[in-house]
Design a protein around this motif. Structure first.
Motif, PDB file in Angstrom:
ATOM      1  N   ASP A 266      55.118   8.552 -82.975  1.00 58.18           N
ATOM      2  CA  ASP A 266      55.605   9.822 -83.692  1.00 58.18           C
ATOM      3  C   ASP A 266      53.817  10.520 -83.555  1.00 58.18           C
ATOM      4  O   ASP A 266      52.787   9.376 -83.776  1.00 58.18           O
TER       5      ASP A 266
ATOM      6  N   ARG B 205      63.091   0.984 -70.789  1.00 55.63           N
ATOM      7  CA  ARG B 205      63.583   1.265 -69.991  1.00 55.63           C
ATOM      8  C   ARG B 205      64.177   1.652 -68.542  1.00 55.63           C
ATOM      9  O   ARG B 205      62.668   2.792 -68.632  1.00 55.63           O
TER      10      ARG B 205
ATOM     11  N   GLY C 160      52.088   6.210 -75.029  1.00 58.10           N
ATOM     12  CA  GLY C 160      53.215   5.638 -75.683  1.00 58.10           C
ATOM     13  C   GLY C 160      53.796   4.198 -75.541  1.00 58.10           C
ATOM     14  O   GLY C 160      53.216   3.615 -74.814  1.00 58.10           O
ATOM     15  N   TYR C 161      54.827   3.653 -76.170  1.00 57.89           N
ATOM     16  CA  TYR C 161      55.123   1.839 -76.238  1.00 57.89           C
ATOM     17  C   TYR C 161      56.175   2.031 -75.037  1.00 57.89           C
ATOM     18  O   TYR C 161      56.640   2.777 -74.078  1.00 57.89           O
ATOM     19  N   GLU C 162      56.272   1.443 -74.180  1.00 54.07           N
ATOM     20  CA  GLU C 162      56.746   0.466 -72.836  1.00 54.07           C
ATOM     21  C   GLU C 162      57.989   0.388 -73.547  1.00 54.07           C
ATOM     22  O   GLU C 162      58.388  -0.026 -74.491  1.00 54.07           O
ATOM     23  N   SER C 163      59.495   1.445 -72.920  1.00 50.78           N
ATOM     24  CA  SER C 163      60.762   1.516 -74.331  1.00 50.78           C
ATOM     25  C   SER C 163      61.394   0.221 -73.583  1.00 50.78           C
ATOM     26  O   SER C 163      62.471  -0.114 -73.986  1.00 50.78           O
TER      27      SER C 163
ATOM     28  N   SER D 248      50.573  14.757 -72.561  1.00 46.73           N
ATOM     29  CA  SER D 248      51.700  14.787 -73.287  1.00 46.73           C
ATOM     30  C   SER D 248      52.694  15.894 -72.208  1.00 46.73           C
ATOM     31  O   SER D 248      53.940  16.446 -72.331  1.00 46.73           O
TER      32      SER D 248
ATOM     33  N   ILE E   8      60.702   3.839 -68.836  1.00 47.55           N
ATOM     34  CA  ILE E   8      60.665   5.204 -69.406  1.00 47.55           C
ATOM     35  C   ILE E   8      59.402   4.740 -70.704  1.00 47.55           C
ATOM     36  O   ILE E   8      59.606   3.429 -71.714  1.00 47.55           O
ATOM     37  N   HIS E   9      58.311   5.940 -71.054  1.00 49.08           N
ATOM     38  CA  HIS E   9      57.401   5.590 -72.662  1.00 49.08           C
ATOM     39  C   HIS E   9      57.654   6.443 -73.202  1.00 49.08           C
ATOM     40  O   HIS E   9      58.241   7.511 -73.051  1.00 49.08           O
ATOM     41  N   THR E  10      57.815   5.548 -74.449  1.00 50.93           N
ATOM     42  CA  THR E  10      58.025   6.949 -75.957  1.00 50.93           C
ATOM     43  C   THR E  10      57.193   7.135 -76.282  1.00 50.93           C
ATOM     44  O   THR E  10      56.088   5.976 -76.815  1.00 50.93           O
TER      45      THR E  10
END
Lengths: 260, 538
Positions: free
Chosen positions: B479, B462, B457-460, B536, B474-476
Motif C-alpha cells: 500500500d 497464490r 510487492g509481497y509474494e501472495s 505497476s 500473484i504478487h500483492t
C-alpha cells in the motif's frame, strides 16, 4: 606395579570381602562408641583404622598408592592428617570426578563413619593436622572475622565470599553455606591452590572469628533484596541493561503503539 | 481535539476557582509575557516513535537521581575522619572506618527509608548512563546528528561524559573497599602519565594516596560542580532540541519542512508526564526488590586488601577492560624513570575512541560535503557505511566492556582467564572489522529486499495458471504508506576528484574523494518514479 592391586580389587570376591570388613568394622565401631562415646573422636580404634585402610585401598589407592605414598596421578598423603581427608572427602572433592584444573565439589560419596575411618588410617601414617576442637567451630567475633577475611581471603574468594578466578582455569570457590569444620580444615590444610594458614599465622580463635563471619552472612542473607549472585557491579550492570532499560523500552513501544 | 474543548465553554467551571486561575495567569502574563512562551512552546510538535523516548528516560532518571540524592545528602557525612562504627550491622561493630563509610552504613541500616533511597539513587544512576548510551546509539544510527544537530550531538556527548564522571565520583564516596580499589586504579592511571602524573595524583588526593581529602573533594564535585554542569548542559540540549525541532521518520505527509506528531500541550506533556511516573515506578520497583552495591559486605577501605572480582560500575567497565587487555610488561625504563606504556596506551586509546565519537558528525559532514538540513531520520540500512562504522564501534566498546568481567566470564563459563583475555585481545582488533563487513552486507541486503518489495510487492502464495498454460505467482503490491517509507531516502554518490579553483588537486581533496568512495561505492539506489510506474504496469 600398579596392576597387581588393581587385579586384587577386581577379584569377584573383593566386594564381598570389603562388605564383610565394612560390616565388622562398623558393627565393632558401633559397639565401641556406644560403650565409651567420650574420647572416641581423638583415639581411633584399631578396627576403624583397618576399615579406613580397606576403604582407602578400594577407593583412593589407584591414584595415591596403596600405602598413600603417592603415584604419578596423585600426591603422597603421608602426613596430611585426618583434617585433610575430612575436607577432601567430606566436601565430595575426593574421589575426584575427573582430571581437570582442580578437584571440584560434588555430592559426598561416603558416609561420615567411612570418612572418619579413612581419616584415621591416613592420620596413623604420620602426624598431621587433626580434627579441631568443637569450641573453635562456633561462637566467635564476626566483626574481627570480617576484617581478617578482607585481609587474608578476599583477594581470591572475593570480599563478599562470592569466589574468584585463578590462573589456568583454577578458581577460588564461593564460600556460601560451607560446613564450619570444612572452613577450618581449608585454612589449616590449604587444599588445592589455597595457601596454608597455620596457627602461627591465624590463631584457632581467629579462625573461629572468620567462621563466625561467614556463618553470619549465610544466616542473614541479603538485606537489600535479591543479591544477583553477590557478584557486584557486573551483574548489576547486566540487570540494569536487560531488565530496567529493557523494561522501559518495552514501555515506550507500548506507549507509542498505534491502537488497532 | 483542543479546538473541540474550546468550543464548549459551558462545560468549564465558571466559579471562583476559574476566575482565580484566570487572574493569576493574567497577573503573571502582564509581568513576564509568559503567555507568548507558553503559546510557542505549547504548539511545538513532537513526533511519535518509541526510539524518540530514550532521551526522556535519561531525563527522568536524572530527576529521580536529584530527588533521591537530596535525601542522601541529609545524612551522608563527607569526611575521612576515623571513627569506630557503632551501628546496627554486627560484622562491622567496633571496626575503625571513615565517617563517610560509617554514615553510609547508617543510611543503610539505621535511617528509615535510607537503604531504599540509596538503592533508588544507584539504580537510577546506572539507568541514567545506560539510557544516555542507548539514546546516543539511536541518534547515531538514524543520522539524527546531521546538520543542524551537530552541536547538540556534542552537547549530548558531554552529558554522557559528565554522567560517567558523576557516576564515578558517587561510586567512590562511601569509601568502601570496592570503591577504594576503583579509586586506586584511577590513581595508578594518573600516576602512569609521564612527567605530570605524580603531581596530579598528589594534587587530587592532597598527598599520598589515599590521604584524608579525597572524599570531601569528590563530594564537592559530585553534588555541586558536576550536577551544575549537567543541568546547564541539559538546558542547552533541550533548548537546541526545540530550536532544531525533532527529527521524524519518513512517511506520507512528512517532509524536511514539517514535523508530524502531537503538540507539547496538552498531548505530549500529558504523555511525557505519565512516562515520568512509569520510569519512576520501574526504578522504585527495582530498587525495592534488588540490592545494589551492598557496601556493608565490602567493608571499609583499607589500602592493603584487594578483592577478587573488583569491577567498576558498568559505564566505567570499558576503561577497566582496556587495562585488562593490555599485555603485561609494556614498560620502558628511560632517563631513570619508567615509562608505563601499559597505562599510557590504554589512556590514549580511550581518549581517541571518545574523540572519534564526539567528532563523527563533523567528519561525516566533511566526507559527504552535504550542507543541507536534515529533519527526516534515516533508517540505518539506508546508510550502510555509517551503520557499519557504528557496529564496529559498538563491537570495540562491547569487547572492552566484556573484558572488564573477564574473571567472571572465566569462572562462570568454566574456562581459563588467560584464554578469555587472549580471545578478547584478538576480538578487540579483529571484531570491529568483522562487524563492519557483516553489517554493511546485511544493510545492503535489506535495501535490496526493500527495493524488491516496492517493485514487485509481497509474494501472495497464490499460483494461477494462465490461459496459455503458464503458471505464475500473484504478487500483492504494497500500500502507498508502506511504499512511501521504503522509497524516500537520500542517495549519495561518491565524489569525483576535481581540481580546485586554482587548478590544483590537494591532499585533502584526494583524501575526501577516497573516503567518499569508501562510504558510497556500494549502494542501492532508491526506487525512482519511472521504475515504480513501469513496475505497476505489469
Amino acid at each position: 606395579m600398579a596392576t597387581s592391586p588393581r587385579r586384587g580389587r577386581r577379584h569377584p570376591l573383593a566386594s564381598i570381602a570389603l562388605l564383610l570388613v565394612g560390616l565388622f568394622a562398623s558393627g565393632g565401631a558401633y559397639a565401641l562408641f556406644t560403650g565409651a562415646a567420650t574420647a572416641a573422636d581423638n583415639v581411633p580404634s584399631a578396627a576403624q583404622v583397618e576399615n579406613g585402610k580397606a576403604l582407602f585401598a578400594a577407593n583412593c589407592a589407584s591414584c595415591h598408592g596403596l600405602n598413600a605414598e603417592g603415584t604419578k596421578a596423585g600426591p603422597s598423603l603421608v602426613g596430611v592428617g585426618a583434617l585433610a581427608v575430612e575436607f577432601q572427602v567430606g566436601t565430595g572433592r575426593m574421589p575426584m570426578a575427573g582430571s581437570g584444573p582442580q578437584a571440584e565439589k560434588k555430592p559426598v560419596q561416603f558416609a561420615q563413619d567411612e570418612i572418619d575411618a579413612m581419616a584415621a588410617w591416613v592420620a596413623s601414617l604420620a602426624p598431621g593436622p587433626g580434627m579441631p576442637d568443637a569450641e573453635y567451630l562456633s561462637g566467635g567475633d564476626a566483626s574481627n572475622g570480617a576484617e581478617l577475611f578482607r585481609i587474608n581471603c578476599a583477594m581470591c574468594h572475593n570480599v563478599a565470599g562470592a569466589g574468584g578466578a585463578l590462573t589456568e582455569g583454577k578458581f577460588a570457590p564461593n564460600l556460601h553455606n560451607i560446613d564450619p569444620v570444612h572452613i577450618y580444615a581449608a585454612m589449616v590444610t590449604g587444599p588445592q591452590n589455597m595457601p596454608v594458614f597455620s596457627d602461627m599465622n591465624i590463631t584457632p580463635e581467629e579462625k573461629r572469628d572468620i567462621i563466625a563471619y561467614l556463618k553470619f552472612m549465610d544466616e542473614n542473607g541479603s538485606v537489600g533484596g535479591l543479591d544477583l549472585g553477590a557478584l557486584g557491579p557486573v551483574s548489576e550492570g547486566l540487570f540494569v541493561w536487560i531488565f530496567a532499560l529493557g523494561g522501559l523500552v518495552a514501555i515506550t513501544i507500548w506507549l507509542t503503539a498505534k491502537s488497532n | 481535539m483542543t479546538v473541540a474543548t474550546k468550543s464548549k465553554p459551558s462545560r468549564q467551571p465558571s466559579g471562583a476557582g476559574m476566575r482565580f486561575v484566570g487572574g493569576v495567569a493574567n497577573y503573571l502574563d502582564e509581568r513576564t509575557s509568559i503567555s507568548t512562551a507558553v503559546k510557542t512552546l505549547g504548539r511545538k510538535i513532537f513526533p511519535d516513535h518509541w526510539s524518540f523516548m530514550l532521551g526522556e528516560i535519561a531525563l527522568y532518571s536524572f530527576v529521580i537521581i536529584l530527588l533521591s540524592g537530596t535525601f542522601l545528602t541529609l545524612f551522608f557525612e563527607p569526611s575521612m575522619t576515623e571513627v569506630h562504627y557503632d551501628g546496627s550491622y554486627a560484622p562491622l561493630k567496633g571496626i575503625q572506618m571513615s565517617a563517610a563509610y560509617s554514615s553510609t552504613l547508617n543510611i543503610s541500616f539505621d535511617i528509615r527509608g535510607g537503604l531504599l533511597m540509596r538503592q533508588v539513587h544507584h539504580w537510577a544512576a546506572l539507568l541514567f548512563v545506560a539510557s544516555i548510551g542507548l539514546h546516543m546509539l539511536r541518534v547515531f544510527f538514524t543520522g539524527a546528528f546531521r546538520k543542524p544537530r551537530e552541536i547538540n550531538w556534542v552537547v549530548g556527548f558531554l552529558l554522557f561524559i559528565m554522567a560517567m564522571a558523576e557516576g564515578f565520583t558517587g561510586y567512590s564516596l562511601p569509601d568502601d573497599l570496592l570503591s577504594g580499589n576503583g579509586l586506586r586504579i584511577i590513581d595508578g592511571m594518573i600516576k602512569g602519565i609521564p612527567g605530570i602524573g605524580l603531581w596530579i595524583s598528589y594534587l587530587l588526593f592532597g598527598g599520598e594516596f589515599p590521604g584524608n581529602d579525597v572524599v570531601p573533594r569528590l563530594y564537592m564535585l559530585h553534588i555541586m560542580l558536576l550536577p551544575a554542569i549537567v543541568i546547564a548542559l541539559i538546558a542547552v540540549h533541550l533548548v537546541l532540541l526545540i530550536v532544531n525541532k525533532h527529527t521524524q521518520f519518513a512517511g506520507p505527509g512528512r517532509t524536511e519542512k514539517n514535523v508530524v506528531g502531537s503538540p507539547i500541550l496538552p498531548v505530549f506533556a500529558a504523555k511525557a508526564g505519565g512516562f515520568f511516573f512509569l520510569v519512576f515506578g520501574v526504578t522504585m520497583l527495582i530498587a525495592s526488590l534488588v540490592t545494589i552495591n551492598p557496601i556493608w559486605a565490602y567493608g571499609p577501605y583499607d589500602p592493603s586488601p584487594v578483592s577478587a572480582g573488583t569491577q567498576p560500575d558498568w559505564y566505567i567497565g570499558f576503561a577497566d577492560g582496556m587495562l585488562r587487555l593490555i599485555p603485561s610488561g609494556w614498560e620502558i625504563v628511560i632517563f631513570g624513570g619508567t615509562l608505563s606504556l601499559n597505562l599510557i596506551v590504554p589512556i590514549v586509546v580511550l581518549m581517541v575512541f571518545l574523540l572519534v565519537v564526539a567528532a563523527y558528525p563533523f567528519f561525516e559532514a566533511w566526507v559527504t560535503g552535504d550542507k543541507r538540513e536534515h529533519h527526516i531520520a534515516e533508517r540505518p540500512r539506508n546508510a550502510p557505511t555509517r551503520t557499519a562504522i557504528g557496529a564496529a564501534g559498538v563491537t570495540f566498546y562491547g569487547v572492552l566492556w566484556a573484558a572488564a568481567s573477564s574473571d567472571l566470564i572465566a569462572t562462570h563459563f568454566r574456562t581459563t582467564i588467560e584464554g578469555v583475555i587472549v580471545t578478547l585481545q584478538v576480538l578487540l582488533i579483529v571484531g570491529p572489522f568483522i562487524a563492519f563487513w557483516l553489517t554493511k552486507k546485511v544493510a545492503l541486503a535489506l535495501q535490496r529486499k526493500d527495493r524488491e518489495l516496492v517493485l514487485h510487492g509481497y509474494e501472495s502464495s497464490r499460483i494461477v495458471r494462465l490461459p496459455g498454460g503458464e503458471y505464475r505467482e500473484i504478487h500483492t503490491p504494497l500500500d502507498e504508506f508502506e511504499q512511501w517509507k521504503l522509497v524516500s531516502f537520500d542517495e549519495y554518490q561518491p565524489e569525483v576528484l576535481r581540481p580546485n579553483a586554482r587548478g590544483k588537486i590537494t591532499v585533502g581533496a584526494r583524501l575526501r574523494t577516497g573516503l567518499s568512495s569508501f562510504y558510497f561505492e556500494d549502494r542501492i539506489a532508491p526506487v525512482t518514479k519511472p521504475e515504480l510506474e513501469s513496475a505497476s504496469q505489469h
